[in-house]
Design an enzyme around this catalytic site. Structure first.
Site, PDB file in Angstrom:
ATOM      1  N   CYS A  74      51.371 -23.498  -9.158  1.00 53.77           N
ATOM      2  CA  CYS A  74      50.990 -22.199  -9.683  1.00 53.77           C
ATOM      3  C   CYS A  74      50.064 -21.463  -8.841  1.00 53.77           C
ATOM      4  O   CYS A  74      49.238 -21.919  -8.296  1.00 53.77           O
ATOM      5  CB  CYS A  74      50.322 -22.507 -10.995  1.00 53.77           C
ATOM      6  SG  CYS A  74      49.428 -21.116 -11.805  1.00 53.77           S
ATOM      7  N   CYS A 184      54.110 -16.158  -7.859  1.00 54.43           N
ATOM      8  CA  CYS A 184      53.892 -16.598  -9.221  1.00 54.43           C
ATOM      9  C   CYS A 184      54.981 -17.566  -9.510  1.00 54.43           C
ATOM     10  O   CYS A 184      56.291 -17.045  -9.341  1.00 54.43           O
ATOM     11  CB  CYS A 184      53.812 -15.718 -10.315  1.00 54.43           C
ATOM     12  SG  CYS A 184      53.760 -16.303 -11.964  1.00 54.43           S
TER      13      CYS A 184
END
Length: 274
Positions: A74, A184
């Site tokens: 992440c 992302c």
């Protein structure tokens, strides 16, 4: 630590599954525990303090599970820094690659777009790393706060998702970029749609493969790479197992996975519910 200990993989939701897939492909003998915080997603619009609190809960849980390495799958978590993510535990932390080494192979104009969460963009981490290596490049970041909730709620093919993709890609097209980095881990779920919106002259990059290679290199350096046996995968979410597994099925082979829901605040072992 020993080679048979699992590798932990964390994400704010389901996006890290795109990295888990690459890890499985590169290291088929390893044991993985994927933990997606579907209860508290998205992280990208939270404060730094709130994100740290949630990440600490995940790392405490995975330390309890005796992992030998942690992959922060992440970008929002990665930009906190390895020491903050480690939270006092003794495992190594491998953050998401920013992809700066991928860019020179594809860009012709040196005009680079970054798609990420608002928090990631606000840190400027990707722009700094890219321009440190290539100061002549121009880097344009765009925060995409609508995308993660739409992905998490399976809004694929909807008018709202198409509108969100158009909103963000139009900004990058206005800067005439020829390369876009998906910063992302949720966004590779939409890679084909983003490529179509940007057009054939633009290359869209996903740094998941580079991240997996970083993890493998770290394990080799510490003589912890598992080279024999059949790897296993345990997928854990903090809520809504059924929805999480529907999304997981788009990225990994669930027939070889165990699925659980975990309660992080209790710091208890995984409670198997499916």
């Amino acid at each position: 630590m020993n080679k048979q200990q699992p590798i932990g993989v964390i994400d704010s939701g389901v996006g890290g599954l795109t990295v888990l897939r690459r890890l499985q492909e590169l290291m088929p003998h390893e044991h993985f525990i994927f933990l997606g915080d579907t209860l508290n997603t998205p992280y990208g619009n939270r404060s730094r303090e709130d994100i740290i609190r949630l990440v600490n809960q995940m790392t405490d849980y995975l330390s309890y599970r005796n992992i030998k390495a942690l992959v922060a799958a992440c970008n929002t978590i990665t930009v906190l820094g390895e020491e903050t993510i480690r939270n006092g535990h003794d495992f190594e932390v491998i953050g998401m690659a920013k992809g700066s080494k991928m860019i020179p192979r594809v860009t012709k104009t040196g005009r680079i777009g970054i798609m990420a969460t608002d928090f990631t963009i606000s840190t400027g981490a990707h722009k700094k790393e890219i321009q440190a290596a290539h100061p002549e490049y121009q880097v344009f970041g765009v925060g995409c706060p609508r995308l993660v909730p739409l992905i998490e709620h399976e809004q694929f093919g909807t008018a709202e998702l198409k509108d969100a993709i158009k909103e963000y890609t139009d900004i990058l097209k206005s800067h005439d970029v020829d390369t876009v980095m998906l910063s992302c881990t949720h966004y590779p779920f939409l890679k084909k749609e983003i490529e179509a919106a940007m057009g054939p002259a633009v290359t869209v990059l996903d740094p998941a493969e580079v991240t997996a290679k970083k993890c493998r290199y770290d394990l080799c350096e510490r003589d912890l790479l598992c080279k024999t046996g059949t790897g296993t995968t345990e997928i854990c979410f903090t809520t809504d197992l059924e929805r999480g597994l529907r999304l997981a099925s788009l990225m990994v082979d669930l027939s070889a996975c165990r699925a659980h829901v975990v309660g992080l605040e209790r710091q208890d072992p995984a409670q198997k519910v499916g």
